[in-house]
Motif scaffolding. Structure first.
Motif, short mmCIF file in Angstrom:
data_model
loop_
_atom_site.label_atom_id
_atom_site.label_comp_id
_atom_site.label_asym_id
_atom_site.label_seq_id
_atom_site.Cartn_x
_atom_site.Cartn_y
_atom_site.Cartn_z
N UNK B 401 0.83 -1.20 0.00
CA UNK B 401 0.00 0.00 0.00
C UNK B 401 0.87 1.26 0.00
N UNK B 404 2.08 1.83 -3.38
CA UNK B 404 1.03 2.40 -4.23
C UNK B 404 0.81 3.88 -3.93
N UNK B 405 0.78 4.20 -2.64
CA UNK B 405 0.50 5.59 -2.25
C UNK B 405 1.60 6.52 -2.72
N UNK B 465 -4.66 1.53 -12.55
CA UNK B 465 -4.18 2.10 -11.29
C UNK B 465 -5.14 1.69 -10.16
N UNK B 466 -6.41 1.79 -10.47
CA UNK B 466 -7.43 1.49 -9.46
C UNK B 466 -7.46 0.00 -9.09
N UNK B 467 -7.13 -0.84 -10.07
CA UNK B 467 -7.24 -2.29 -9.83
C UNK B 467 -6.35 -2.75 -8.69
N UNK B 469 -5.31 -1.20 -5.63
CA UNK B 469 -5.90 -1.15 -4.29
C UNK B 469 -7.14 -2.03 -4.15
N UNK B 470 -7.85 -2.23 -5.26
CA UNK B 470 -9.03 -3.10 -5.17
C UNK B 470 -8.60 -4.53 -4.83
N UNK B 473 -7.35 -4.60 -1.29
CA UNK B 473 -8.46 -4.57 -0.35
C UNK B 473 -9.10 -5.96 -0.21
N UNK B 474 -9.26 -6.63 -1.36
CA UNK B 474 -9.86 -7.96 -1.32
C UNK B 474 -9.02 -8.90 -0.47
N UNK B 476 -6.91 -8.02 1.93
CA UNK B 476 -7.01 -7.59 3.33
C UNK B 476 -8.30 -8.10 3.97
N UNK B 477 -9.37 -8.04 3.18
CA UNK B 477 -10.65 -8.55 3.69
C UNK B 477 -10.52 -10.02 4.06
N UNK B 480 -8.51 -10.45 7.14
CA UNK B 480 -9.19 -10.05 8.37
C UNK B 480 -10.22 -11.09 8.78
#
Lengths: 153, 704
Positions: B401, B404-405, B465-467, B469-470, B473-474, B476-477, B480
């Motif tokens: 992350x 990416x940031x 670019x968006x793909x 973090x998506x 996120x998946x 990370x979900x 978790x």
């Protein structure tokens, strides 16, 4: 609780891109995209819309005042008071909500945009564990689109 | 429809059977009555006949008597007359008495005949009156009959009596005859009436039988018609395809109307079924379906045992007219009569919707929740190890992350960015594989594949670019969700006081590497033994131990995929069938630590790498020729370099050595490769002295 899809998030980005293209003839582009926890990269002026029904959370468009002043100039608006800058950020939030309404339909209930100056970057009401942060570039300015929305159903 | 068996058939026709029996009994009774009456009439005829003769005899008696008197007047005597008188008088007498008492008399043909006594009042009166006149007459005649000469006195007396009474006697005999005739006529009339009534009754009975039989037949026909109509209605409305198959595999005469639509083929009676099936399914399925149907028509195997063999239980079909493939489900049931399979009842359903839904559901389950397989893995796994792994994953994903940031702040290009992310994700994948968390391994693998696509592009569009973090996120979900479960497991252990003893670092790392070896060698179909000597790891800090484990993971994986030869090849080289990989951490007396991974495989041979580079098609002849042997070996450490032809979870991404190099750089030290073709490869990582502060002799750090 599940995530928004890539396509869902693109709807918001396209709305912003389309707004800049239409108003200024210069499209906005994506700089970077990442995830943020607790600390959002907020700027001077923020437009916020809350969502409910099948979704929960909020969406923020936050721009620095310089960027908004430049935008007003391009729009030939000479009154660059804080009120007008807030209106500008509110209009962009409005555009996003309009597009979202069209795309998500009645499954997503969208609130009237709130316009906030100097919002604190530490939010204690984050919906998602990680919100999406998309840095939008227009000219040499950077604004942030923060998508903190989760799908309930 | 109810089965028609013998008992119910008897019941059904009992009415008719009863009526026919009654008809026969009745007719027999009428016949018997006829016999009886006609025999009575016969007797009556005799009586009438004899009564008529009495009339004649009375006149004859008088006539003969008068003849005798005439003869006597002339002084003559004729014994013939006397004899005749005797005969006719006797005949009259016996017959008259016969009428009175009944008995045998001489008939008209001189033969004896039975005569019944008269019962009718008038006849009885006539007979009695006649007897009253006859008895004196008879007495008067007797001297005349018996005298052999002329006896005028007797003759005159008899003649006188005869003249007085002849007509009376004649009248009485006439009356008797008339009365008998009248009686007989009345009897015959009755008989006629009875016969007429019997005939009418018999006709009525017959009509009843015919009517009932017809009614029953019509009712039965009606039932059959109704049943047929119902069958047709069912066949027309039922959604499933239903038809019968005969032993020649032709369709029967009745089938549901939906069958043509389901099979996308016009169905008619006696049409062969197999060519239709052939047009729908693959040749393999067609041939096993044919075998299956043959088996069903054979009587040997029980139907329910064969059900699981049905290759058409859920079969993918695509007729010429189908736009997309469909799924059909065929069921076959034997129709058995007298232990012989007459037909197969075939039920066909279009289950496309169910199958599609099930597939979607499966996909959804895989995406949004923890599947049972993962859950059982989590329950089996060591909680400390899981915590360690989850921490590492978090650290790794947070690092991604951050990359990416900061993507646009650095001057780094997209390729570098992708490679950095790749190394982290690859490490996560390796570790997930080691503890057997397939779901995360698969997720990481997908992430890697996506990064490979992005690595090739010079610039990324908004979607690309968006793909990232998506995907992040998946993952990370997913992590978790696993964390939630691990927390639950841990709290369960704590509440049940079954807190596991924390294994030593060397045991944990050793177990992980053993599991990895087992898994990868199974995937690669190789026979590999892992030897470990890692006690020194217990004296290091957790971070370094983990980094060394990561290096171990990559080198063991590479050793199995690229180093150890398949068993057959090892045997031809004169090596033992089982390959061996050893990992050891050794400290020299001077305190220098070596982390050594050695395999007894084919070694790193530059010529083979060159050949593999050319075969992979990713490098030109020129490029390969220009490189020295050392360059070639160094290529192994470049991101994206791989000689594996196929990409799978174990090898082929070309990031393993890149990751090893970056870990070596992180810890600090130098990596040395020793290799001999067909004998061994040894990686020796000598940990730099300046890195020695990372050695902690009293490492007790908990996994937070």
């Amino acid at each position: 609780m599940s995530d928004l899809s890539e396509k869902d998030i693109e709807i918001f980005i396209e709305a912003i891109g389309g707004y800049f293209k239409q108003i200024t003839q210069e499209a906005a582009s994506i700089g970077v995209a990442y995830l943020a926890k607790n600390a959002f990269p907020l700027n001077d002026f923020t437009g916020m819309i809350r969502v409910s029904a099948d979704y929960d959370g909020a969406l923020y468009f936050s721009a620095p005042s310089a960027m908004l002043r430049h935008l007003l100039t391009v729009m030939k608006e000479t009154n660059q008071s804080e009120e007008n800058l807030l209106d500008a950020v509110g209009e962009i939030a409005n555009t996003i909500s309009g597009n979202a309404r069209k795309y998500f339909g009645e499954n997503m209930v969208i609130s009237i945009p709130e316009k906030i100056a100097g919002l604190a970057s530490m939010l204690n009401e984050q919906s998602r564990r990680h919100a999406y942060v998309i840095i939008i570039k227009w000219k040499h300015y950077s604004a942030s689109l923060i998508v903190d929305i989760s799908r309930l159903r | 429809m109810a089965r028609t068996g013998t008992p119910s058939a008897l019941n059904k026709y009992s009415g008719i059977i009863f009526a026919v029996t009654l008809f026969l009994v009745f007719n027999l009774a009428v016949l018997a009555l006829n016999f009886y009456t006609s025999s009575t009439l016969n007797n009556d005829a005799v009586s009438i006949n004899l009564a008529g003769r009495q009339r004649m005899l009375s006149q004859r008696t008088t006539k003969v008597l008068l003849s005798i008197q005439v003869d006597a007047a002339q002084g003559q005597y004729n014994d013939k007359n006397t004899a005749e008188l005797k005969k006719v008088a006797s005949l009259f007498d016996t017959t008259l008495n016969g009428f009175k008492t009944g008995g045998t008399v001489v008939g008209g043909d001189e033969k004896p005949v039975g005569l019944e006594k008269v019962n009718d009042a008038i006849a009885v009166q006539s007979v009695d009156e006649a007897l009253r006149i006859w008895q004196p007459y008879k007495k008067l005649l007797e001297p005349v009959i018996n005298s052999k000469v002329i006896d005028e006195t007797s003759l005159d007396a008899a003649t006188f009596y005869a003249r007085e009474n002849n007509l009376k006697l004649l009248k009485l005999m006439n009356d008797l005859t008339s009365q008998l005739e009248k009686n007989t006529k009345a009897k015959a009339g009755n008989l006629q009436l009875i016969q007429t009534i019997a005939l009418v009754l018999s006709l009525l009975l017959f009509a009843n039988i015919v009517f009932n039989a017809l009614r029953k037949l019509r009712a039965a026909d009606g039932e059959i018609e109704k049943a047929q109509r119902e069958t047709t209605e069912i066949l027309n409305t039922v959604k499933e395809g239903l038809f019968l198959l005969d032993p020649q595999l032709a369709v029967g005469s009745q089938f549901s109307s939906s069958i043509s639509k389901i099979l996308q083929h016009d169905i008619s009676a006696n049409i062969p079924f197999m060519p239709i099936l052939e047009g729908l399914v693959s040749p393999e399925i067609y041939s096993s379906a044919k075998d299956y149907l043959d088996l069903l028509f054979g009587n040997k195997v029980k139907e329910n045992l064969m059900r699981s063999l049905n290759p058409l239980t859920q079969v993918k079909v695509q007729a010429k007219s189908d736009v997309a493939p469909r799924y059909l489900s065929f069921q076959f049931n034997r129709v058995v009569e007298e232990k012989r399979v007459l037909h197969l009842l075939v039920t066909v359903q279009d289950v496309t919707e169910q199958v599609t839904q099930a597939e979607e559901l499966m996909a959804l389950k895989g995406q949004s929740s923890i599947n049972l397989g993962l859950l059982s893995k989590l329950l089996q796994a060591d909680v400390f190890q899981l915590r360690q792994f989850l921490n590492n994953v978090h650290t790794g994903l947070e690092a991604v992350n951050v990359i990416l940031a900061n993507a646009d702040k650095r001057s780094a290009n997209h390729e570098d960015l992708a490679n950095q992310c790749f190394r982290i994700i690859h490490a996560i994948k390796g570790e997930a594989s080691v503890i057997g968390l397939d779901a995360i391994e698969t997720h990481a693998h997908q992430f890697e594949e996506h990064l490979v696509l992005l690595r090739k592009k010079s610039s990324w569009d908004a979607q690309e670019i968006l793909s990232l973090p998506v995907m992040l996120s998946a993952m990370l979900e997913q992590i978790s969700r696993i964390e939630t479960i691990v927390n639950l497991i841990q709290s369960h252990h704590e509440s049940a006081n079954t807190v596991q003893q924390q294994p030593s670092v060397s045991t944990r790392v050793g177990n992980n590497l053993l599991r990895l070896t087992e898994q990868v060698s199974k995937n690669q179909n190789k026979n590999v033994q892992l030897k470990l000597n890692l006690a020194l790891l217990d004296e290091m800090d957790t971070k370094t131990a983990n980094q060394l484990q990561q290096i171990g993971i990559q080198l063991v994986r590479n050793g199995i995929c690229h180093g150890i030869e398949p068993t057959a090849m090892r045997l031809t080289k004169g090596k033992s069938a089982q390959g061996e990989i050893s990992i050891s951490a050794q400290a020299s007396p001077e305190g220098v630590i070596d982390f050594i991974v050695r395999d007894d495989g084919q070694g790193i041979v530059p010529s083979r790498i060159r050949a593999a580079m050319l075969t992979s098609g990713r490098y030109s002849n020129e490029t390969v020729d220009q490189l020295s042997d050392k360059d070639i070996v160094n290529k192994l450490f470049e991101p994206g370099f791989s000689t594996a032809n196929n990409t799978d979870k174990d090898a082929g991404r070309g990031v393993g050595m890149d990751l090893v190099q970056s870990l070596v750089n992180e810890i600090g030290g130098e990596l040395k490769i020793d290799t001999k073709p067909d004998v061994f490869t040894q990686f020796t990582f000598r940990i730099a002295k300046h890195a020695s502060p990372s050695i902690n002799l009293n490492a007790t750090e908990a996994f937070a």
